[in-house]
Design a protein around this motif. Structure first.
Motif, mmCIF file in Angstrom:
data_model
loop_
_atom_site.group_PDB
_atom_site.id
_atom_site.type_symbol
_atom_site.label_atom_id
_atom_site.label_comp_id
_atom_site.label_asym_id
_atom_site.label_seq_id
_atom_site.Cartn_x
_atom_site.Cartn_y
_atom_site.Cartn_z
ATOM 1 N N ALA A 15 0.832 -1.209 0.000
ATOM 2 C CA ALA A 15 0.000 0.000 0.000
ATOM 3 C C ALA A 15 0.865 1.256 0.000
ATOM 4 O O ALA A 15 0.575 2.216 -0.720
ATOM 5 N N ASP A 18 2.140 1.823 -3.393
ATOM 6 C CA ASP A 18 1.105 2.052 -4.410
ATOM 7 C C ASP A 18 1.205 1.015 -5.538
ATOM 8 O O ASP A 18 1.350 1.352 -6.709
ATOM 9 N N PHE A 50 -3.167 -1.814 -4.218
ATOM 10 C CA PHE A 50 -2.785 -1.577 -2.834
ATOM 11 C C PHE A 50 -2.350 -0.122 -2.768
ATOM 12 O O PHE A 50 -1.463 0.292 -3.512
ATOM 13 N N GLN A 51 -2.973 0.656 -1.887
ATOM 14 C CA GLN A 51 -2.676 2.081 -1.865
ATOM 15 C C GLN A 51 -3.013 2.707 -0.525
ATOM 16 O O GLN A 51 -3.656 2.087 0.319
ATOM 17 N N MET A 52 -2.558 3.940 -0.351
ATOM 18 C CA MET A 52 -2.946 4.765 0.780
ATOM 19 C C MET A 52 -4.020 5.710 0.240
ATOM 20 O O MET A 52 -3.799 6.383 -0.771
ATOM 21 N N PRO A 58 -4.344 2.705 4.712
ATOM 22 C CA PRO A 58 -3.838 1.695 3.775
ATOM 23 C C PRO A 58 -4.997 0.784 3.373
ATOM 24 O O PRO A 58 -5.769 0.336 4.229
ATOM 25 N N CYS A 59 -5.133 0.532 2.084
ATOM 26 C CA CYS A 59 -6.297 -0.223 1.630
ATOM 27 C C CYS A 59 -5.994 -1.063 0.400
ATOM 28 O O CYS A 59 -4.972 -0.892 -0.259
ATOM 29 N N ILE A 60 -6.931 -1.977 0.152
ATOM 30 C CA ILE A 60 -6.901 -2.793 -1.061
ATOM 31 C C ILE A 60 -8.225 -2.541 -1.763
ATOM 32 O O ILE A 60 -9.297 -2.755 -1.181
#
Length: 177
Positions: A15, A18, A50-52, A58-60
Motif C-alpha cells: 500500500a 502504491d 494496494f494504496q494509501m 492503507p487499503c486494497i
C-alpha cells in the motif's frame, strides 16, 4: 503490475508503494471454496490496487471475476455462476482498529507481516457466493414446475385458520355483555 499472483504479501508495504497485482489464480487451489463447487476447473481473475487513500488509510481496492460451477438449488442441475466482486478493504493491525475505518471499508486485520493473498481472495469469493444459487427462472429447467406451482398457489385461497377463534372470541364478548 504483476501477472503472477504471489503466495504471501506484506499488504502495508504494498500500500505504501502504491502497487497493483493483477492476474489469474486457479480455483483448484481454494480448498475452503471447493465444497460449494461442482467443479474447481477455471480461475479467478484478479485486479487489486494496494494504496494509501486520501486520508492515509492503507487499503486494497479492486475487482475479482470468476465463473463458478455450482448446483442450482431449484432444479439441482449444475450451472455457471458469474461472480463479479468489488473489493474495498481497509488494512488494520488489530481488531479494535477496524472500528476506526471509514464506512466504505471492510476491515482486514493483519496479524503478521506477511499474509496469504490467495486466502484473502478465497475469502472474498466465499462471501460473494449467494446463499441459494439458482438459474434465472427463464433459464432454469425447473421453470415450468415453478410456474405451475405458483399458479396453483394463487388459485387456492385458503381460509384463515384463526377465523374460528376470532368468531369464538366475538361470541364470547357478546355473551359477557
Amino acid at each position: 503490475m504483476s501477472r503472477r499472483i504471489p503466495e504471501h504479501i506484506d499488504p502495508f508495504r504494498l500500500a505504501e508503494a502504491d502497487r497493483q497485482i493483477a492476474g489469474r489464480l486457479p480455483l483448484e487451489q481454494m480448498q475452503r471454496l471447493a465444497p460449494s463447487l461442482v467443479s474447481s476447473a477455471g480461475a479467478v481473475e484478479i485486479d487489486l490496487m494496494f494504496q494509501m487513500d486520501d486520508i492515509g488509510v492503507p487499503c486494497i481496492k479492486g475487482k475479482l471475476h470468476a465463473t463458478l460451477q455450482v448446483i442450482c438449488q431449484r432444479c439441482m442441475e449444475p450451472m455457471g455462476l458469474n461472480i463479479d466482486a468489488s473489493i474495498c478493504l481497509g488494512l488494520v493491525d488489530g481488531k479494535d482498529r477496524g472500528e476506526e475505518l471509514p464506512g466504505e471499508y471492510e476491515p482486514l486485520v493483519i496479524g503478521e507481516a506477511h499474509v496469504s493473498l490467495p486466502d484473502i481472495i478465497e475469502d472474498e469469493l466465499i462471501l460473494a457466493l449467494p446463499v441459494v444459487p439458482m438459474h434465472e427462472l427463464a433459464e432454469c429447467p425447473a421453470a415450468e414446475h415453478v410456474a405451475a406451482s405458483t399458479e396453483t398457489t394463487e388459485e387456492t385461497v385458503k381460509e384463515n385458520p384463526f377465523a374460528v377463534l376470532k368468531q369464538f372470541k366475538s361470541n364470547h364478548e357478546d355473551n359477557q355483555e
